[in-house]
Scaffold this motif. Structure first.
Motif, PDB file in Angstrom:
ATOM      1  N   HIS A 207       0.832  -1.204   0.000  1.00  0.00           N
ATOM      2  CA  HIS A 207       0.000   0.000   0.000  1.00  0.00           C
ATOM      3  C   HIS A 207       0.872   1.262   0.000  1.00  0.00           C
ATOM      4  O   HIS A 207       0.588   2.239   0.704  1.00  0.00           O
ATOM      5  N   LEU A 208       1.928   1.208  -0.793  1.00  0.00           N
ATOM      6  CA  LEU A 208       2.774   2.396  -0.976  1.00  0.00           C
ATOM      7  C   LEU A 208       1.931   3.579  -1.452  1.00  0.00           C
ATOM      8  O   LEU A 208       2.196   4.734  -1.110  1.00  0.00           O
ATOM      9  N   ILE A 209       0.931   3.264  -2.253  1.00  0.00           N
ATOM     10  CA  ILE A 209       0.008   4.300  -2.732  1.00  0.00           C
ATOM     11  C   ILE A 209      -1.366   4.022  -2.131  1.00  0.00           C
ATOM     12  O   ILE A 209      -2.031   3.033  -2.471  1.00  0.00           O
ATOM     13  N   GLY A 210      -1.763   4.864  -1.192  1.00  0.00           N
ATOM     14  CA  GLY A 210      -3.041   4.728  -0.517  1.00  0.00           C
ATOM     15  C   GLY A 210      -3.800   6.043  -0.515  1.00  0.00           C
ATOM     16  O   GLY A 210      -3.555   6.924  -1.339  1.00  0.00           O
ATOM     17  N   LYS A 211      -4.686   6.185   0.434  1.00  0.00           N
ATOM     18  CA  LYS A 211      -5.558   7.368   0.489  1.00  0.00           C
ATOM     19  C   LYS A 211      -4.756   8.664   0.598  1.00  0.00           C
ATOM     20  O   LYS A 211      -5.047   9.650  -0.095  1.00  0.00           O
ATOM     21  N   LYS A 212      -3.744   8.671   1.457  1.00  0.00           N
ATOM     22  CA  LYS A 212      -2.938   9.881   1.655  1.00  0.00           C
ATOM     23  C   LYS A 212      -2.216  10.273   0.375  1.00  0.00           C
ATOM     24  O   LYS A 212      -2.200  11.458  -0.009  1.00  0.00           O
ATOM     25  N   GLU A 213      -1.629   9.292  -0.302  1.00  0.00           N
ATOM     26  CA  GLU A 213      -0.858   9.589  -1.519  1.00  0.00           C
ATOM     27  C   GLU A 213      -1.772  10.022  -2.656  1.00  0.00           C
ATOM     28  O   GLU A 213      -1.446  10.935  -3.419  1.00  0.00           O
ATOM     29  N   ILE A 214      -2.927   9.377  -2.777  1.00  0.00           N
ATOM     30  CA  ILE A 214      -3.864   9.736  -3.846  1.00  0.00           C
ATOM     31  C   ILE A 214      -4.407  11.141  -3.631  1.00  0.00           C
ATOM     32  O   ILE A 214      -4.634  11.893  -4.581  1.00  0.00           O
ATOM     33  N   ALA A 215      -4.599  11.527  -2.377  1.00  0.00           N
ATOM     34  CA  ALA A 215      -5.087  12.874  -2.068  1.00  0.00           C
ATOM     35  C   ALA A 215      -4.118  13.949  -2.541  1.00  0.00           C
ATOM     36  O   ALA A 215      -4.517  15.098  -2.806  1.00  0.00           O
ATOM     37  N   MET A 216      -2.838  13.587  -2.663  1.00  0.00           N
ATOM     38  CA  MET A 216      -1.829  14.539  -3.123  1.00  0.00           C
ATOM     39  C   MET A 216      -1.846  14.712  -4.643  1.00  0.00           C
ATOM     40  O   MET A 216      -1.302  15.676  -5.168  1.00  0.00           O
ATOM     41  N   MET A 217      -2.454  13.763  -5.344  1.00  0.00           N
ATOM     42  CA  MET A 217      -2.425  13.782  -6.806  1.00  0.00           C
ATOM     43  C   MET A 217      -3.421  14.781  -7.386  1.00  0.00           C
ATOM     44  O   MET A 217      -4.405  15.167  -6.736  1.00  0.00           O
ATOM     45  N   LYS A 218      -3.177  15.166  -8.622  1.00  0.00           N
ATOM     46  CA  LYS A 218      -4.130  15.988  -9.355  1.00  0.00           C
ATOM     47  C   LYS A 218      -5.426  15.203  -9.537  1.00  0.00           C
ATOM     48  O   LYS A 218      -5.402  13.983  -9.720  1.00  0.00           O
ATOM     49  N   ASN A 219      -6.548  15.894  -9.552  1.00  0.00           N
ATOM     50  CA  ASN A 219      -7.819  15.220  -9.828  1.00  0.00           C
ATOM     51  C   ASN A 219      -7.847  14.639 -11.234  1.00  0.00           C
ATOM     52  O   ASN A 219      -8.598  13.705 -11.515  1.00  0.00           O
ATOM     53  N   SER A 220      -7.009  15.178 -12.101  1.00  0.00           N
ATOM     54  CA  SER A 220      -6.962  14.725 -13.496  1.00  0.00           C
ATOM     55  C   SER A 220      -5.914  13.639 -13.725  1.00  0.00           C
ATOM     56  O   SER A 220      -5.713  13.196 -14.857  1.00  0.00           O
ATOM     57  N   ALA A 221      -5.248  13.194 -12.645  1.00  0.00           N
ATOM     58  CA  ALA A 221      -4.154  12.228 -12.798  1.00  0.00           C
ATOM     59  C   ALA A 221      -4.684  10.825 -13.082  1.00  0.00           C
ATOM     60  O   ALA A 221      -5.792  10.451 -12.688  1.00  0.00           O
ATOM     61  N   HIS A 222      -3.862  10.053 -13.772  1.00  0.00           N
ATOM     62  CA  HIS A 222      -4.172   8.640 -14.067  1.00  0.00           C
ATOM     63  C   HIS A 222      -3.059   7.798 -13.468  1.00  0.00           C
ATOM     64  O   HIS A 222      -1.882   8.049 -13.701  1.00  0.00           O
ATOM     65  N   LEU A 223      -3.446   6.782 -12.695  1.00  0.00           N
ATOM     66  CA  LEU A 223      -2.499   5.914 -11.996  1.00  0.00           C
ATOM     67  C   LEU A 223      -2.423   4.554 -12.690  1.00  0.00           C
ATOM     68  O   LEU A 223      -3.452   3.988 -13.081  1.00  0.00           O
ATOM     69  N   LEU A 224      -1.204   4.022 -12.833  1.00  0.00           N
ATOM     70  CA  LEU A 224      -1.003   2.708 -13.438  1.00  0.00           C
ATOM     71  C   LEU A 224      -0.191   1.831 -12.497  1.00  0.00           C
ATOM     72  O   LEU A 224       0.802   2.288 -11.916  1.00  0.00           O
ATOM     73  N   ASN A 225      -0.608   0.568 -12.370  1.00  0.00           N
ATOM     74  CA  ASN A 225       0.138  -0.378 -11.538  1.00  0.00           C
ATOM     75  C   ASN A 225       0.357  -1.679 -12.294  1.00  0.00           C
ATOM     76  O   ASN A 225      -0.571  -2.459 -12.506  1.00  0.00           O
TER      77      ASN A 225
END
Length: 394
Positions: A207-225
């Motif tokens: 969970h390196l990327i969780g709620k806290k990290e996503i909150a820092m991202m742009k609303n227009s961002a796209h995440l890939l895993n």
């Protein structure tokens, strides 16, 4: 004959490197080596005869690495063998995230009538997209895959920023100097339009990327895993997308909670699913296993140090032990007390364990057997093996 057991279908281009004159494949339940891909290996399935396990792939979450280490079993993987396959899938996913190609293809298939061309032209605006050129990509993890993604994304015209506090010297040389380096991972989260993650699954990356990290991202961002499912908190992703706090998510790991969402793309773990990647991984796994069995050399191990030494003496003794003081002295003393000369010796440690290669100028098998027995009786020595030199170049 050396005994090898396989799980899953290992590409024949790799397996054929194990000569029939020296290796039996799946002939009994007491193998020296195990070669596998995705099979989840249970501790009970690993016989005491097993010296090494090689996975034709990068991740080793399907192998009980900790218990293998305690038993002196070397675990190998094949980093980089499938890197190009994963890189191409990531680039494809980036392109698909800005161009609704699949929706357009499916829509065209439903058209009927003699004026299909006219219908397509009249309604194609509904599938208008955007371009990647000029957008900013953040790459978390600059190993074999991440470095290739970063370089090729730049060639597509993207602005690229990478983050990896542990980047190797070899990888650093391979990364384009035009790829910016983030000093802190938060720079990736706060500034990038697209974020792709390429780190191994460990306790600190769960969970390196969780709620806290996503909150820092742009609303227009796209995440890939395309790394490991557990690196991203799926519940946090769903919540963010439903609240319009994240534009989209693409993952290579199926999860029923992510299905049937128009801004989430789920692939059936296709990252390394190319004929070329499977062949490359099989070749590397077999080559690594074969070299270890025949010479004791360790390369690409996830639980023991890399140890390599030219093999010119009649016999080689390999020792796996707990990494405690004066162990090298004890090994040397036992060999010397048996009036055997040491031609060459190398020792490397990795956390709580160490590995030693000792080449000896001795051909008396009884004397060698006596030394091995004494070594095995020594406290903190886990495994001892004797290898007779073969005239095989490496």
């Amino acid at each position: 004959m050396h005994q090898i057991k396989t799980f899953n279908a290992i590409a024949p281009e790799g397996m054929q490197r194990l000569e029939k004159e020296k290796y039996d494949i799946n002939e009994n339940d007491h193998p020296e080596g195990i070669i596998l891909r995705s099979k989840k290996l249970q501790t009970s399935e690993i016989a005491d005869s097993v010296l090494a396990i090689a996975r034709a792939g990068t991740g080793v979450n399907n192998i009980p690495v900790e218990s293998c280490t305690e038993r002196g079993i070397v675990v190998f993987n094949t980093p980089g063998a499938n890197a190009n396959a994963v890189k191409e899938l990531v680039l494809m996913s980036l392109l698909m995230s800005v161009r609704p190609v699949v929706s357009g293809i499916n829509w065209v298939q439903q058209l009927t009538g003699s004026d299909i061309s006219e219908q397509a032209e009249a309604h194609k605006k509904q599938f208008a997209g955007h371009e990647l050129e000029g957008k900013k990509l953040g790459v978390i993890g600059l190993g074999s895959i991440g470095a290739m993604v970063a370089n090729d994304a730049y060639r597509l015209g993207m602005e690229v920023m990478g983050y990896d506090p542990y980047v190797s010297v070899d990888t650093a040389w391979s990364i384009s100097r035009r790829v910016q380096r983030a000093q802190d991972i938060s720079e990736i989260f706060t500034t990038c339009d697209f974020i792709t993650v390429h780190v191994p699954l460990q306790e600190k990356t769960h969970h390196l990327i969780g709620k806290k990290e996503i909150a820092m991202m742009k609303n227009s961002a796209h995440l890939l895993n395309f790394a490991r499912a557990e690196i991203v908190d799926h519940s946090a992703v769903l919540e963010a997308i439903n609240e319009d706090e994240l534009a989209g998510f693409t993952t290579d790991f199926a999860d029923e909670n992510l299905l049937h969402h128009d801004r989430i793309t789920v692939l059936p773990h296709l990252g390394a699913s190319t004929a070329e990647a499977e062949t490359n991984s099989a070749k590397m796994a077999v080559r690594t296993m074969k070299q270890f069995i025949e010479t004791g050399i360790i390369k690409r191990s996830v639980n023991f140090p890399a140890v390599e030494m030219a093999f010119h003496s009649p016999y080689r003794i390999t020792v796996i032990n707990r990494n405690v003081p004066n162990m090298l002295g004890q090994i040397s003393a036992i060999i010397a007390d048996s009036e055997i000369n040491i031609d060459n010796m190398i020792n490397r440690g990795r956390e709580d364990y160490a590995y030693t290669l000792v080449d000896i100028d001795e051909s008396d098998e009884d004397k060698i057997a006596n030394v091995v027995e004494k070594l095995r009786e020594t406290e903190d020595i886990i495994r001892v093996r004797v290898i007779k030199k073969e005239e095989v170049p490496y």
